[in-house]
Design a protein around this motif. Structure first.
Motif, short mmCIF file in Angstrom:
data_model
loop_
_atom_site.label_atom_id
_atom_site.label_comp_id
_atom_site.label_asym_id
_atom_site.label_seq_id
_atom_site.Cartn_x
_atom_site.Cartn_y
_atom_site.Cartn_z
N ARG A 172 36.47 8.63 -4.87
CA ARG A 172 36.66 9.94 -5.55
C ARG A 172 37.97 10.29 -6.48
N SER A 228 30.52 16.83 -4.98
CA SER A 228 29.65 15.59 -3.90
C SER A 228 30.00 14.84 -3.83
N ILE A 229 30.58 14.08 -5.13
CA ILE A 229 29.96 12.05 -5.11
C ILE A 229 31.38 11.99 -4.53
N THR A 255 31.19 12.44 -0.54
CA THR A 255 30.96 11.49 0.17
C THR A 255 31.83 9.72 -0.01
N ALA A 256 32.60 9.79 -1.25
CA ALA A 256 33.57 8.77 -1.56
C ALA A 256 34.54 8.91 -0.49
N LEU A 262 34.93 10.56 2.16
CA LEU A 262 34.62 10.81 3.99
C LEU A 262 33.69 9.06 4.22
N PHE A 263 33.62 8.50 3.44
CA PHE A 263 33.47 6.91 4.10
C PHE A 263 34.47 6.49 4.57
N ALA A 314 35.75 3.49 -2.92
CA ALA A 314 35.26 4.48 -2.47
C ALA A 314 36.60 5.32 -3.07
N PHE A 339 32.86 17.82 4.75
CA PHE A 339 32.58 17.20 3.04
C PHE A 339 31.67 19.16 3.56
N HIS A 363 32.89 16.47 11.07
CA HIS A 363 32.56 16.15 10.02
C HIS A 363 31.53 16.74 8.43
N LYS A 364 30.80 17.38 9.06
CA LYS A 364 30.22 17.86 7.90
C LYS A 364 30.16 18.79 7.48
#
Length: 425
Positions: free
Chosen positions: A24, A42-43, A46-47, A49-50, A20, A275, A271-272
């Protein structure tokens, strides 16, 4: 076994976190044309955040290299001036002119409740322009070998007394949240002994002195479950290969889970928003999120004996306000406090230590003259706002500084008040 499984699962996720992180980096690199598109961001978001929600956060640093004194910026050196297996005493030494009158010595006792002392970074930063600041830097119990022995509430009180002795006379002490009870106990013990190193002032902030008053969800849980439930369900041996392997601890990740579940909707929204900040390329918003959660998600373990004794003494039996608390078999009597000035501070919306729980200290310390005691409730703030944030800096810090300056040891020549025996609550 549960703690060991937790560690194994965390280790098993390491390859996924590494992947991840690589994703990122690839989709946020300005040389990659996709990094300039919403899809690419966005990718990358997401990476990140994970990776952030699955990593183990290490102990943060205070990172306070300077402060402002008399309108001038001066360097600050962080030094360890006292050390024991479960705690180090840090001094934020300011480079002051030799001829300048020294500021009052302030010992900030940080909570041993799952987070590191760096949670009080803002507290230290706000007090450094006004005081010579020291802070307790508690050690993660899973990092202390079993050979170093136990550490319980009695030891905690002994540590506080030992640090006050190391700092010398005319030291002021500030307890934030959990340490309010052991700091009050330490002051009572020292006054009863006629100890000349007893603090000049004692500031208790958002502390559970009497949790029978305005009980919060935390207080209700402790009374409903009972001590055996906590011993059977949240105490575990520290996992291999930590230095404290085999030591019985209350894991920090369990404490963190409890705190987050109390305000789960806020954390999900945060967290939203994080993102969306990343997708919109809002660097300031994303950095504020990182700064907060790098601190909030960094947790430490507590020794089982300290945790259980604290739960039993403070939250289940209410030993201090009932007049039943002991230290090494001797009674702890807050009525013995006659010379230590007392300031209590609470937050109007505190959902950890309910309104009135800290103020209860005034009802116990019946021999402190009215002229040497004060209570303040900060409107509109919760637990965190009692010791950090803009309202703390603007409205609480000036009150603490004024209280300390008015009740230093230079006023010690006043006549001692008549001693009154305490009554059990």
């Amino acid at each position: 076994m549960f703690y060991q499984l937790y560690e194994m699962n965390h280790a098993a996720l390491q390859p996924a976190r590494a992947f991840a992180d690589a994703v990122r980096f690839f989709y946020s690199n300005p040389l990659n044309p996709f990094s300039h598109t919403q899809w690419g961001r966005s990718i990358a978001a997401t990476a990140e955040l994970f990776e952030r929600t699955t990593r183990r956060y290490g102990k943060p640093s205070f990172d306070l290299p300077h402060t402002a004194i008399d309108g001038k910026t001066v360097p600050v050196a962080e030094k360890t001036v006292w050390s024991r297996p479960f705690c180090n005493l840090l001094h934020f030494e300011r480079a002051l002119p030799a001829a300048r009158r020294p500021d009052p010595k302030l010992l900030i006792v940080a909570p041993m409740s799952g987070h590191y002392a760096t949670l009080l970074r803002g507290t230290v930063e706000a007090m450094m322009p006004h005081a010579d600041v020291y802070i307790t830097d508690w050690v993660d119990a899973r990092m202390v070998p079993v050979s170093e022995g136990r550490f319980d509430l009695d030891d905690y009180i002994d540590y506080v007394i030992g640090m006050l002795h190391a700092l010398g006379p005319d030291t002021h002490v500030m307890a934030v949240c959990q340490p309010s009870v052991p700091v009050l106990a330490a002051a009572a013990i020292m006054e009863a002994r006629g100890d000349r190193f007893a603090p000049s002032t004692m500031t208790l902030m958002g502390g559970p002195i009497d949790t029978r008053r305005n009980p919060t969800a935390v207080n209700v849980l402790a009374e409903e479950k009972g001590l055996d439930w906590f011993r059977d369900n949240v105490v575990m041996p520290a996992p291999w290969p930590t230095p404290g392997f085999g030591r019985s601890v209350y894991p920090g990740f369990l404490q963190l889970s409890g705190f987050m579940s109390m305000n789960l909707d806020r954390h999900i929204i945060a967290h939203k928003d994080f993102f969306m900040h990343l997708v919109r390329h809002d660097g300031d918003g994303a950095e504020k999120h990182r700064d907060f959660y790098d601190e909030y998600l960094a947790v430490m373990d507590l020794t089982a004996e300290f945790y259980l004794q604290t739960v039993d003494t403070v939250f289940i039996r209410h030993s201090l306000p009932k007049g039943e608390m002991t230290h090494r078999g001797a009674a702890v009597d807050p009525a013995a406090i006659r010379n230590v000035a007392l300031l209590t501070v609470e937050g109007e919306n505190d959902d950890i230590s309910g309104l009135g729980q800290t103020e209860a200290a005034h009802d116990l310390c019946i021999n402190i003259p009215d002229s040497r005691r004060s209570h303040y409730v900060q409107p509109t703030v919760g637990h965190y706002g009692v010791f950090n944030g803009s309202r703390f800096r603007a409205q609480i810090v000036p009150r603490i500084v004024d209280f300390i300056s008015r009740h230093g040891r230079e006023n010690a020549a006043r006549p001692k008040p008549r001693l009154v025996r305490s009554a059990k609550a």
